[in-house]
Design a protein around this motif. Structure first.
Motif, short mmCIF file in Angstrom:
data_model
loop_
_atom_site.label_atom_id
_atom_site.label_comp_id
_atom_site.label_asym_id
_atom_site.label_seq_id
_atom_site.Cartn_x
_atom_site.Cartn_y
_atom_site.Cartn_z
N TYR A 261 24.07 44.92 19.48
CA TYR A 261 24.90 44.22 18.50
C TYR A 261 24.35 44.51 17.10
N ALA A 263 24.82 44.22 12.74
CA ALA A 263 25.41 43.59 11.55
C ALA A 263 25.66 44.69 10.52
N CYS A 338 29.40 43.82 14.00
CA CYS A 338 29.78 42.55 13.38
C CYS A 338 29.86 42.76 11.86
N ARG A 340 29.91 41.69 8.20
CA ARG A 340 29.51 40.51 7.44
C ARG A 340 29.89 40.64 5.96
N ILE A 346 31.21 36.12 8.86
CA ILE A 346 31.70 37.20 9.71
C ILE A 346 33.20 37.37 9.45
N ILE A 349 34.98 41.93 14.00
CA ILE A 349 34.08 42.56 14.96
C ILE A 349 34.75 43.84 15.45
N MET A 408 22.56 33.72 16.48
CA MET A 408 23.65 34.58 16.03
C MET A 408 24.32 35.27 17.22
N LEU A 409 23.50 35.76 18.14
CA LEU A 409 24.06 36.47 19.29
C LEU A 409 24.93 35.56 20.15
N ILE A 412 28.25 35.59 18.48
CA ILE A 412 28.89 36.90 18.57
C ILE A 412 29.37 37.18 19.98
N HIS A 413 28.64 36.69 20.98
CA HIS A 413 29.09 36.86 22.37
C HIS A 413 30.45 36.18 22.58
N LEU A 415 32.72 35.67 20.21
CA LEU A 415 33.70 36.49 19.49
C LEU A 415 34.00 37.78 20.24
N GLU A 416 33.00 38.28 20.96
CA GLU A 416 33.17 39.53 21.70
C GLU A 416 34.29 39.41 22.72
#
Length: 733
Positions: A261, A263, A338, A340, A346, A349, A408-409, A412-413, A415-416
């Motif tokens: 992942y 940024a 991601c 930014r 964010i 993605i 953060m991860l 993001i997971h 959003l993934e």
């Protein structure tokens, strides 16, 4: 050698090939090994007498030419041979102190020796070293067990000596004398850590771990010392400050087949994101560097030097080089980007596609001020409907870097998942498990192929298999089979189409994959799918709702292919399984209700897609015959015989190769006889031949050859009047 070592070796070989490094042998190291051997070889040590033994081996009088000084302090045999610095001179058991006295023992238990005593101890240690070297040079070391036996033998040899063969300086001496046998890791924990950095499980035995490392280097086709090159270790592990001294951290392991992942900020406050979104690219500056592909040799060092000099920096431009390295070579297929803005927002993605690559272009960015020239294409972007704002977590200021912050991860997971849902694009009606079924020739495969083009674009992303009555679980999932190689016959696990596609889907989670099963009901699906059947039950995201335990065979295969452990398996959301089914076939296997419940059924009516064949017309014996009208007339007659719809003739039953183009009369006759008449005669109208073919001479004694002969002569007049009257010109005769 165990498969896990073979996989590591394969990755090293690939790295060497991609970077044109050959076998990675370094001539300067080889020369240093030779100089050391010519000075301190076992043969030379064994030829020494009296005080020469002591003075050649042990520290004394500020002399810098003895063995112990060379091993610990010589820069020539420092880093690449492994360090043994630290502690005191007591680790050698024997040395001359600053008062000019020879001392033996440890820091808390030592004594001053006279000259003869010091020589005697030196000779006993020398003899053990020489005898150990002779054993090593003659030992067969082809397995880890051989190395364990080596350790036992050396322990016996040093039994009456004042030092142990596991002392760091003894091990370092042997590693320089035998650089292809013993590693440059001279402490037990160091060996264990380096093995873990290679994703390998260390043994609890000091010498066994030397065996693992030596066998790995042999499998990779490189010198043992090459294993510890930062470029090679970096394939498997990301250290923070120092490759050797950093405490091992499992979260720093690099898995080349797992998702990473990143940024990314496209310009000041993300002002270039529209450029990126519209062109499915990433971009960044540092244009004065030119095309990054010109820096393949010593990539990072070259960029460091040029950026530092150009921008007049006092420190290395670590952030810039990290960003440029990422866009040029470190980002790979399946990774998530991601986007930014600032340090906490964010915007979007993206997923890196399989064909993504770096390129240099001075025309794509039309910005008036400071256009960007460095690009990476093949990014599938998804703008967030609502920008996400972090609270306490903050992004780094780097243009592009890998995200490791766990909080953060976690975000993001989540959003993934939107990326995965977006993979199918607007075609949300295309299910993950679909069976296309209907009568023969209704366009099931034709429509499936058209749907397939909407979700996969690369032929490597789908596989097609046809079921048959003898098809089995071993064929579909995989099994051990004899495999021929240059080394003879071996039994290896050979995956079936299901496992092959599962591996591809795991490797590229942002790319759709499709497994097509033709004629699914011609095999016993309960037996073919076995326990895989449970995986067909999917949740709303498209993933298997109930993963199953992987068998030992599958677990080992997945670990070998993916370099990650898979104790359980499930179908990911990017793997579609579509099938065709023609229940009109004889001898088909029934499907139980539980199996059917896990599929979406897409039914094809008997006239489905008939508009594609309306212009297929031929002249038979002076009569204009439309294939579409003829098959519909035959179907009406079959229905009057109470024949089920699934046995009727679909639009593509016979002439699908001629859609949209003219078909020659002779070709029409040939195909009609071989497909249509054969099907009617042998299958669907077997008990109604006299009625259906009443236009054929012979008083009901019909044989297939006579029907074909009369079709060549009379055309559609071989059929009963209900059919033939629709096509014969009323003015004829």
């Amino acid at each position: 050698m165990d498969n896990q070592y073979t996989n590591v070796a394969k990755r090293i070989k690939r790295y060497l090939e991609e970077n044109n490094l050959g076998d990675f042998t370094k001539e300067e190291y080889e020369e240093k090994f030779e100089r050391f051997y010519n000075t301190f070889s076992p043969e030379i040590l064994s030829g020494l007498d009296g005080g020469d033994v002591r003075d050649t081996i042990f520290l004394h009088d500020g002399d810098k030419n003895n063995l112990c000084y060379t091993l610990e302090f010589s820069k020539e045999y420092g880093e690449f041979c492994g360090g043994i610095g630290g502690g005191t001179s007591y680790k050698y058991h024997l040395f001359k102190n600053k008062s000019g006295q020879w001392v033996a023992g440890g820091p808390n238990n030592n004594r001053v020796l006279d000259d003869s005593e010091s020589v005697g101890i030196a000779i006993s240690i020398r003899d053990a070293i020489v005898d150990g070297a002779k054993y090593i040079s003659n030992a067969r070391l082809d397995s880890v067990d051989d190395y364990v036996d080596l350790g036992k033998a050396l322990k016996d040899i040093f039994h009456d000596c004042h030092v142990s063969p596991t002392n760091s300086w003894i091990h370092k001496y042997y590693s320089i004398i035998f650089p292809d046998i013993l590693s440059s890791c001279h402490q037990k924990k160091m060996k264990e850590d380096i093995l873990r950095k290679f994703h390998l499980n260390p043994s609890n035995n000091f010498w066994a771990n030397d065996g693992h490392l030596s066998l790995l280097s042999r499998e990779a086709g490189i010198k043992l010392y090459c294993l510890f090159d930062e470029g090679i270790v970096g394939l498997f592990y990301r250290w923070d400050k120092n490759m050797w001294t950093d405490k091992f951290n499992k979260y720093n392991l690099v898995d080349t087949d797992s998702v990473r992942y990143w940024a990314f900020t496209p310009g000041v406050m993300a002002d270039r994101f529209d450029l990126c979104y519209d062109n499915s690219v990433m971009c960044m500056g540092w244009n004065y560097l030119g095309d990054l592909s010109e820096y393949d040799d010593d990539f990072e060092e070259s960029l460091n030097e040029l950026i530092k000099r150009t921008e007049n920096l006092k420190v290395k431009p670590t952030s810039a080089v990290r960003s440029l390295s990422a866009i040029y070579k470190n980002i790979k297929a399946g990774d998530v980007i991601c986007v930014r803005r600032g340090l906490s927002t964010i915007l979007a993605i993206g997923r890196v596609l399989p064909d993504s690559k770096y390129f240099y272009d001075e025309s794509m960015d039309e910005s008036v001020n400071d256009p960007y020239y460095h690009f990476r294409d093949g990014i599938r972007w998804l703008k967030l409907e609502k920008e996400y704002e972090f609270g306490s977590s903050k992004f780094l200021r780097d243009t592009l870097y890998e995200i490791t912050d766990e909080s953060m991860l976690d975000v993001i997971h989540q959003l993934e998942g939107k990326l995965t849902e977006n993979v199918v694009n607007a075609n949300s009606s295309l299910g993950r498990n679909v069976i296309y079924f209907g009568a023969p020739g209704t366009g099931k495969s034709y429509t499936l192929n058209a749907d397939m083009s909407l979700i996969v674009s690369d032929e490597d992303c789908y596989e097609r298999v046809t079921f048959h009555p003898d098809y089995s679980y071993a064929n579909f999932v995989g099994t051990y089979k004899p495999v021929s190689s240059s080394d003879g016959i071996s039994y290896d696990y050979v995956p079936g189409p299901f496992i092959r596609m599962l591996v591809k889907a795991y490797r590229n989670p942002g790319v759709n994959h499709l497994l097509v099963i033709e004629e699914i009901n011609r095999a016993n699906v309960s037996a073919v799918f076995g326990d895989i059947f449970q995986l067909l039950d999917r949740d709303n995201s498209g993933r298997s709702r109930y993963p199953i335990d992987a068998s030992e065979d599958i677990r080992k295969y997945l670990e070998e292919e993916l370099n990650t452990s898979h104790t359980k398996i499930g179908i990911p959301s990017n793997l579609f399984i579509w099938a065709t089914m023609n229940s009109a076939d004889q001898g088909v296997f029934p499907m139980d209700t539980a199996f059917k419940r896990r599929w979406d059924f897409n039914y094809f009516g008997i006239d489905n897609n008939e508009e594609l064949i309306t212009d297929m017309v031929v002249d038979l014996n002076g009569n204009k015959i439309s294939w579409n009208e003829l098959r519909k007339a035959i179907n009406e007659e079959l229905l009057s015989y109470k024949i089920n719809e699934d046995k009727l003739l679909g639009p593509f039953f016979a002439f699908d190769d001629y859609i949209g183009r003219n078909i020659p009369v002779e070709e029409f006759k040939k195909i009609f006889k071989n497909k249509v008449l054969m099907y009617l005669f042998e299958d669907v109208a077997r008990s109604k031949r006299n009625s259906l073919f009443s236009g054929v001479r012979g008083n009901g004694n019909y044989v297939y050859s006579r029907i074909c002969d009369e079709f060549d002569e009379k055309g559609v007049e071989i059929f009963c009047n209900n059919i033939s009257d629709q096509f014969i010109d009323e003015d004829e005769g």
